[in-house]
Scaffold this active site. Structure first.
Site, PDB file in Angstrom:
ATOM      1  N   SER A   1       0.693  -1.110  -0.088  1.00 19.70           N
ATOM      2  CA  SER A   1      -0.100   0.040   0.133  1.00 19.70           C
ATOM      3  C   SER A   1       0.790   1.309   0.184  1.00 19.70           C
ATOM      4  CB  SER A   1      -0.717  -0.098   1.257  1.00 19.70           C
ATOM      5  OG  SER A   1      -1.626   1.213   1.272  1.00 19.70           O
TER       6      SER A   1
ATOM      7  N   TYR B   1      -1.381  -1.205  10.303  1.00 20.47           N
ATOM      8  CA  TYR B   1      -1.415  -1.247   8.943  1.00 20.47           C
ATOM      9  C   TYR B   1      -0.471  -1.046   8.086  1.00 20.47           C
ATOM     10  CZ  TYR B   1      -3.644  -1.376   4.069  1.00 20.47           C
ATOM     11  OH  TYR B   1      -3.785  -1.639   2.707  1.00 20.47           O
TER      12      TYR B   1
END
Length: 271
Positions: free
Chosen positions: A151, A165
Site C-alpha cells: 500500500s 496497517y
C-alpha cells in the site's frame, strides 16, 4: 519484438490470495483474460466469483477455501497446488486486513497481532511453502513471479491513527526486496532460482474505500488527491501484475511500484 508473445501469461499457473473482490478480483480477472489458470484462495467461499471469471475466459478460475491465518491451511493450499499442477508460475499475496483505527495509547495488542498475522506473517509463510513450486516453474526457462500487494501507506506516513496497517505494509515492502536479493537469482551463486520478487503499492481503489466512494462527493474528494484525477480501477492492478509476470517484466525484480494515480507525488495528498 513479438508484441503479443512478450506480454503473454497464457498457460501459466497463478495463485491469488483474497481474489474475491476489488483489487484481488481485478488481478485474478486479468490473468484469466490472459489465458492463465488461476486459483483464488480465501477463507470466504469464492466459488461464484470463480464461475463468473471462468465464464469470461479464455483462462480458467478455481476457488479454494483457505484460512491464511492458519499454518495447516497454508500447507493444504500448497499441497493442492502441487497435486493439481506440480508447479506455480505466479504467486500474488493480496489478502489483507484493512486499517484498524485506534489512538496509540488505546491500541489493542490483539488488533496489532491479528493485523500482522494476516498482512505480514501469512505472505511470508505462504511464499516459503510455495518456493519449491516456484523454483520448478522458474527452471522451465520462463521466470516465476512473486508479487506482493502492499500500500502507499507502507511508504508514506499517514495522518490518521494507523499504527499497524502501514507498519505491516512497510514490512512487506522490505521483505519483498530482501527476497529479491537473496532468493531470486538465476545462477552464479549456490541455490540460485529464476524467480522475480516485486511489490505493488496501490493508492485509492474500490474495496477498502467503498464507504467513502459510495457518494459522488466521496469519489470527487478521493479523485482530487491523485494527479490523474480519478480513483483506481481493479483492472489497473491486474494489468501491472500481468506485465510483471510476463516475459516483458522478467528483468524487473526487487521493485516497489506505486499504482496510485500519482497520489504519493500529489500536493493535495502531502500538504
Amino acid at each position: 519484438m513479438d508484441f503479443k508473445d512478450i506480454f503473454s501469461v497464457a498457460g501459466k499457473v497463478v495463485c491469488v490470495t483474497g481474489g474475491g473482490g476489488g483489487i484481488g478480483r481485478g488481478i485474478a480477472g486479468g490473468y484469466v483474460a490472459g489465458g492463465a489458470r488461476v486459483y483464488i484462495a480465501s477463507r470466504s467461499d469464492l466459488s461464484e466469483v470463480a464461475k463468473e471469471l471462468d465464464a469470461g475466459g479464455p483462462g480458467e478460475c478455481i476457488a479454494l477455501r483457505i484460512d491464511l491465518s492458519k499454518d495447516e491451511d497454508i500447507t493444504e493450499l500448497v499441497e493442492q497446488l502441487r497435486v493439481r499442477e506440480g508447479k506455480l508460475d505466479v504467486l500474488v499475496n493480496n489478502a489483507a486486513l484493512g486499517n484498524f483505527q485506534h489512538k496509540f495509547e488505546d491500541f489493542p495488542m490483539d488488533d496489532w497481532d491479528r493485523m500482522n498475522a494476516v498482512n505480514v506473517r501469512a505472505p511470508f509463510a505462504l511464499t516459503k511453502e510455495c518456493l519449491p513450486l516456484l523454483t520448478l516453474a522458474g527452471a522451465s526457462g520462463e521466470h516465476a513471479s512473486v508479487i506482493n500487494i502492499a500500500s502507499v501507506d507502507g511508504i508514506r506516513i499517514t495522518s490518521d491513527n494507523d499504527w499497524a496497517y502501514g507498519h505491516g505494509k512497510a514490512g512487506l515492502i522490505h521483505l519483498t526486496r530482501q527476497w529479491a536479493g537473496r532468493l531470486g537469482n538465476k545462477g552464479g551463486r549456490k541455490g540460485g532460482r529464476n524467480i522475480t520478487f516485486n511489490v505493488l503499492a496501490p493508492g485509492p481503489f474500490p474495496g477498502m474505500l467503498d464507504e467513502i466512494l459510495s457518494t459522488e462527493e466521496g469519489v470527487a474528494a478521493v479523485s482530487a488527491i491523485t494527479t490523474v484525477g480519478r480513483v483506481g480501477k481493479p483492472e489497473d492492478m491486474g494489468a501491472v501484475c500481468v506485465f510483471l509476470s510476463s516475459r516483458g517484466g522478467s528483468y524487473i525484480t526487487g521493485a516497489v511500484l506505486p499504482v496510485d494515480g500519482g497520489l504519493l507525488v500529489s500536493r493535495g495528498a502531502n500538504q
